[in-house]
Write a protein that holds these residues in place. Sequence first.
Motif, mmCIF file in Angstrom:
data_model
loop_
_atom_site.group_PDB
_atom_site.id
_atom_site.type_symbol
_atom_site.label_atom_id
_atom_site.label_comp_id
_atom_site.label_asym_id
_atom_site.label_seq_id
_atom_site.Cartn_x
_atom_site.Cartn_y
_atom_site.Cartn_z
ATOM 1 N N ASP A 75 48.896 61.678 7.274
ATOM 2 C CA ASP A 75 47.641 62.145 6.693
ATOM 3 C C ASP A 75 46.489 61.208 7.034
ATOM 4 O OD1 ASP A 75 49.002 64.232 5.451
ATOM 5 O OD2 ASP A 75 49.409 63.027 3.670
ATOM 6 N N GLU A 76 45.285 61.778 7.170
ATOM 7 C CA GLU A 76 44.090 60.963 7.384
ATOM 8 C C GLU A 76 43.774 60.199 6.098
ATOM 9 O OE1 GLU A 76 40.739 63.104 8.925
ATOM 10 O OE2 GLU A 76 41.909 63.968 10.561
ATOM 11 N N GLN A 83 40.915 57.650 6.097
ATOM 12 C CA GLN A 83 39.662 56.903 6.226
ATOM 13 C C GLN A 83 38.622 57.361 5.209
ATOM 14 O OE1 GLN A 83 40.441 59.340 8.384
ATOM 15 N NE2 GLN A 83 38.633 60.568 8.657
ATOM 16 N N GLU A 115 34.594 58.212 4.260
ATOM 17 C CA GLU A 115 33.546 58.966 4.941
ATOM 18 C C GLU A 115 32.746 58.042 5.861
ATOM 19 O OE1 GLU A 115 29.614 61.475 3.757
ATOM 20 O OE2 GLU A 115 31.340 61.611 2.418
ATOM 21 N N GLU A 120 33.822 56.593 8.559
ATOM 22 C CA GLU A 120 34.669 55.671 9.310
ATOM 23 C C GLU A 120 35.405 56.415 10.416
ATOM 24 O OE1 GLU A 120 37.343 53.773 6.620
ATOM 25 O OE2 GLU A 120 35.803 52.534 5.726
ATOM 26 N N SER A 121 35.956 55.666 11.350
ATOM 27 C CA SER A 121 36.786 56.250 12.405
ATOM 28 C C SER A 121 38.027 56.868 11.779
ATOM 29 C CB SER A 121 37.215 55.178 13.401
ATOM 30 O OG SER A 121 36.098 54.606 14.025
ATOM 31 N N THR A 122 38.582 57.861 12.450
ATOM 32 C CA THR A 122 39.780 58.518 11.938
ATOM 33 C C THR A 122 40.967 57.564 11.987
ATOM 34 O OG1 THR A 122 38.984 60.656 12.678
ATOM 35 C CG2 THR A 122 41.343 60.482 12.221
ATOM 36 N N HIS A 138 45.051 57.246 10.277
ATOM 37 C CA HIS A 138 46.099 58.000 9.601
ATOM 38 C C HIS A 138 47.070 57.079 8.883
ATOM 39 C CE1 HIS A 138 44.665 61.000 12.475
ATOM 40 N NE2 HIS A 138 45.137 61.882 11.634
ATOM 41 N N GLN A 156 50.006 55.485 11.198
ATOM 42 C CA GLN A 156 49.308 55.766 12.451
ATOM 43 C C GLN A 156 50.280 55.926 13.623
ATOM 44 O OE1 GLN A 156 45.855 56.237 12.786
ATOM 45 N NE2 GLN A 156 46.402 56.944 14.822
ATOM 46 N N GLU A 165 51.413 59.455 13.830
ATOM 47 C CA GLU A 165 50.374 60.313 14.405
ATOM 48 C C GLU A 165 50.335 60.153 15.923
ATOM 49 O OE1 GLU A 165 47.205 63.070 14.570
ATOM 50 O OE2 GLU A 165 48.700 62.660 13.033
#
Length: 180
Positions: free
Chosen positions: A132-133, A135, A137, A139-141, A143, A146, A149
């Motif tokens: 799931d993401e 981050q 608002e 910011e870079s994506t 997860h 990570q 992902e």
Amino acid sequence: MQLAFLAALGYAALCGVEAASLRRRAGQEPDTSCGKGFDNLVKGSQDYYRTAAVELWTHPSHVTDNATFEAEFECWFASMCTTKCGGLPSQADSRKKALTQKCQNVQVDWLKIWNLFSEEEVKWFKKNYPSDEVQEEGESTVHYKQAMETAKEVNKKELLCLTLFTIDDECVKWPHIRIA
């Protein structure tokens, strides 16, 4: 001297109690995103994964990715096994032949495999695949998990094939992948 020692001992005990209290209040739950873990699966389930990793990672550019991302794919596989694939029914009778042909054809992309998923399987995959993401608002994506992902994006076709074969083999009823 003894008084200073007792005071220090009392302070250390108080700090230990406070730390334990903080951990309890934080309410940290154990990470169950990998189910009970690959190493805790029965040997037959582990054997299934090993045969699937050979049969499904056939693209010349991806043939060793099953080793590169071994921990991530084992995590997802263990999660599927632990949750019994969310109780999803096997669709082997209606799609196993097409699934096998598409998964083993290096000319077929991941979208063709994604289109074989039922609506219920799509919902289950999106809800349960652990990336799931997280981050804030602006910011870079980023997860949660990570690496999961990254493994999904680099080996999307193989991951989707592994998912459908696992579901269609009744969430690992056999000690090897059943190719049509």
